[in-house]
Design a protein around this motif. Structure first.
Motif, mmCIF file in Angstrom:
data_model
loop_
_atom_site.group_PDB
_atom_site.id
_atom_site.type_symbol
_atom_site.label_atom_id
_atom_site.label_comp_id
_atom_site.label_asym_id
_atom_site.label_seq_id
_atom_site.Cartn_x
_atom_site.Cartn_y
_atom_site.Cartn_z
ATOM 1 N N ILE A 43 28.055 8.150 -17.826
ATOM 2 C CA ILE A 43 28.523 7.665 -18.936
ATOM 3 C C ILE A 43 30.122 7.231 -18.672
ATOM 4 N N GLY A 44 30.207 6.030 -19.133
ATOM 5 C CA GLY A 44 31.729 5.493 -18.985
ATOM 6 C C GLY A 44 32.213 5.869 -17.557
ATOM 7 N N HIS A 45 31.504 5.143 -16.505
ATOM 8 C CA HIS A 45 31.506 5.424 -15.085
ATOM 9 C C HIS A 45 31.593 4.173 -14.434
ATOM 10 N N VAL A 46 32.557 4.228 -13.350
ATOM 11 C CA VAL A 46 32.653 2.938 -12.409
ATOM 12 C C VAL A 46 32.498 3.462 -11.011
ATOM 13 N N SER A 47 32.267 2.581 -10.135
ATOM 14 C CA SER A 47 32.003 3.153 -8.771
ATOM 15 C C SER A 47 32.380 1.749 -7.795
ATOM 16 N N GLY A 48 32.456 2.392 -6.486
ATOM 17 C CA GLY A 48 32.933 1.082 -5.664
ATOM 18 C C GLY A 48 34.126 0.241 -5.721
ATOM 19 N N ASN A 49 35.186 1.152 -5.683
ATOM 20 C CA ASN A 49 36.627 0.919 -5.708
ATOM 21 C C ASN A 49 36.946 0.699 -7.341
ATOM 22 N N GLY A 50 36.279 1.471 -8.066
ATOM 23 C CA GLY A 50 35.897 1.573 -9.530
ATOM 24 C C GLY A 50 37.324 1.664 -10.158
ATOM 25 N N GLN A 51 37.456 1.157 -11.330
ATOM 26 C CA GLN A 51 38.623 1.153 -12.281
ATOM 27 C C GLN A 51 38.276 1.384 -13.463
ATOM 28 N N ILE A 52 38.841 2.242 -14.311
ATOM 29 C CA ILE A 52 38.841 2.347 -15.897
ATOM 30 C C ILE A 52 40.390 2.198 -16.308
ATOM 31 N N ASN A 53 40.633 0.961 -16.984
ATOM 32 C CA ASN A 53 42.087 0.737 -17.493
ATOM 33 C C ASN A 53 41.845 0.578 -18.840
ATOM 34 N N ARG A 54 43.116 1.124 -19.741
ATOM 35 C CA ARG A 54 43.105 0.917 -21.039
ATOM 36 C C ARG A 54 41.938 1.080 -21.812
ATOM 37 N N SER A 55 41.370 2.009 -21.746
ATOM 38 C CA SER A 55 39.967 2.215 -22.094
ATOM 39 C C SER A 55 39.639 3.498 -22.831
ATOM 40 N N ALA A 112 35.669 7.732 -12.257
ATOM 41 C CA ALA A 112 35.949 6.683 -11.216
ATOM 42 C C ALA A 112 35.404 7.045 -9.599
ATOM 43 N N ARG A 113 34.792 6.532 -9.149
ATOM 44 C CA ARG A 113 34.259 6.830 -7.757
ATOM 45 C C ARG A 113 34.593 5.907 -6.703
ATOM 46 N N ASP A 114 34.825 6.419 -5.587
ATOM 47 C CA ASP A 114 34.904 5.554 -4.226
ATOM 48 C C ASP A 114 36.211 4.537 -4.329
ATOM 49 N N ASN A 115 37.424 5.196 -3.968
ATOM 50 C CA ASN A 115 38.649 4.714 -4.326
ATOM 51 C C ASN A 115 39.060 4.502 -5.740
ATOM 52 N N GLY A 116 38.595 5.349 -6.588
ATOM 53 C CA GLY A 116 38.540 5.379 -8.038
ATOM 54 C C GLY A 116 39.995 5.368 -8.700
ATOM 55 N N ARG A 117 40.304 4.699 -9.664
ATOM 56 C CA ARG A 117 41.536 5.029 -10.603
ATOM 57 C C ARG A 117 41.091 4.779 -11.945
ATOM 58 N N VAL A 118 41.676 5.953 -12.485
ATOM 59 C CA VAL A 118 41.514 5.858 -14.174
ATOM 60 C C VAL A 118 43.067 5.956 -14.688
ATOM 61 N N GLY A 144 37.575 9.748 -3.926
ATOM 62 C CA GLY A 144 37.810 8.815 -2.904
ATOM 63 C C GLY A 144 38.988 8.087 -2.833
ATOM 64 N N ASN A 145 40.020 8.994 -2.518
ATOM 65 C CA ASN A 145 41.575 8.629 -2.924
ATOM 66 C C ASN A 145 42.028 8.399 -4.110
ATOM 67 N N GLY A 146 41.309 9.035 -5.052
ATOM 68 C CA GLY A 146 41.456 8.814 -6.535
ATOM 69 C C GLY A 146 42.870 8.892 -7.044
ATOM 70 N N GLU A 147 42.820 8.088 -8.220
ATOM 71 C CA GLU A 147 44.309 8.325 -8.869
ATOM 72 C C GLU A 147 43.940 8.379 -10.494
ATOM 73 N N LEU A 148 44.483 9.375 -11.129
ATOM 74 C CA LEU A 148 44.431 9.548 -12.437
ATOM 75 C C LEU A 148 45.613 9.221 -13.048
ATOM 76 N N ARG A 149 46.081 8.320 -13.628
ATOM 77 C CA ARG A 149 47.599 7.712 -14.087
ATOM 78 C C ARG A 149 47.741 7.551 -15.708
ATOM 79 N N ASN A 150 48.701 8.144 -16.415
ATOM 80 C CA ASN A 150 48.995 7.959 -17.792
ATOM 81 C C ASN A 150 47.841 8.222 -18.650
ATOM 82 N N SER A 151 47.009 9.073 -18.197
ATOM 83 C CA SER A 151 45.671 9.169 -19.127
ATOM 84 C C SER A 151 45.584 10.419 -19.748
ATOM 85 N N PHE A 152 44.801 10.625 -20.774
ATOM 86 C CA PHE A 152 44.623 11.973 -21.281
ATOM 87 C C PHE A 152 43.049 12.383 -21.359
ATOM 88 N N VAL A 153 42.792 13.407 -20.640
ATOM 89 C CA VAL A 153 41.524 13.954 -20.720
ATOM 90 C C VAL A 153 41.106 15.216 -21.488
#
Length: 190
Positions: free
Chosen positions: A84-96, A121-127, A157-166
């Motif tokens: 749910i609300g998932h991205v993969s393959g160099n996935g990015q969730i931005n301003r969402s 976000a999977r595989d070099n993922g970024r949120v 996968g070398n993931g990044e969680l930046r300026n987000s609220f979980v």
């Protein structure tokens, strides 16, 4: 000169094809309420995707809102996967925003696997610059050698969680049976 033109043409076509294969949800709202997916039988598999972008996937300036989603697989060597609300393959969730209330993912049987990803976000993922809120997410695997993995509001996968609220309230992950394993990650970049 002729070789240069052909090379430039192939490079341009390659960029267009690669861009066309990328999944993207942009400037949109995905809303689901009371959805059910199930599979029963030997080696059964249940896959539930809600607000998912794959293959260089992106969710941008969007909202994924789910109120009541159930995914179940029952049988020997069964697997249940809920994204749910998932991205993969160099996935990015931005301003969402990803808002989930009452998500259940269950796999029952010998060597069963249950995997639940929400706002992940999977595989070099970024949120980045995003809000992920989950209330009442349950992920269960039951049976000999079962595996349960629940990941909420994070990246791998070398993931990044930046300026987000979980925010996760009432998130439960369990695996039951001899030689079973359970892994829960909330707000984790790895």
């Amino acid at each position: 000169m002729q070789t240069f033109r052909k090379t430039a043409l192939f490079v341009a076509l390659g960029v267009v094809v690669a861009g066309a294969m990328a999944g993207e949800i942009r400037d949109s709202t995905v809303s689901a309420s009371g959805v059910l997916n199930s599979s029963v039988g030997l080696a059964s598999s249940a896959l539930q995707n809600i607000g998912v972008a794959e293959g260089n996937g992106r969710i941008r300036n969007s909202a994924v809102i789910v109120n009541g989603a159930s995914n179940t697989s029952i049988g020997l060597a069964s697997s249940a996967r809920q994204n749910i609300g998932h991205v993969s393959g160099n996935g990015q969730i931005n301003r969402s925003t990803v808002l989930v209330n009452g998500a259940s993912n269950t796999s029952v049987g010998l060597a069963s696997t249950a995997r639940q990803d929400i706002g992940f976000a999977r595989d070099n993922g970024r949120v980045q610059d995003s809000f992920v809120s989950v209330a009442g997410a349950v992920n269960t695997a039951a049976g000999l050698a079962s595996t349960a993995r629940q990941e909420i509001g994070g990246a791998s996968g070398n993931g990044e969680l930046r300026n987000s609220f979980v925010l996760a309230n009432g998130a439960f992950n369990s695996a039951g049976g001899l030689a079973s394993t359970a892994t829960q990650r909330i707000g984790v970049a790895r």
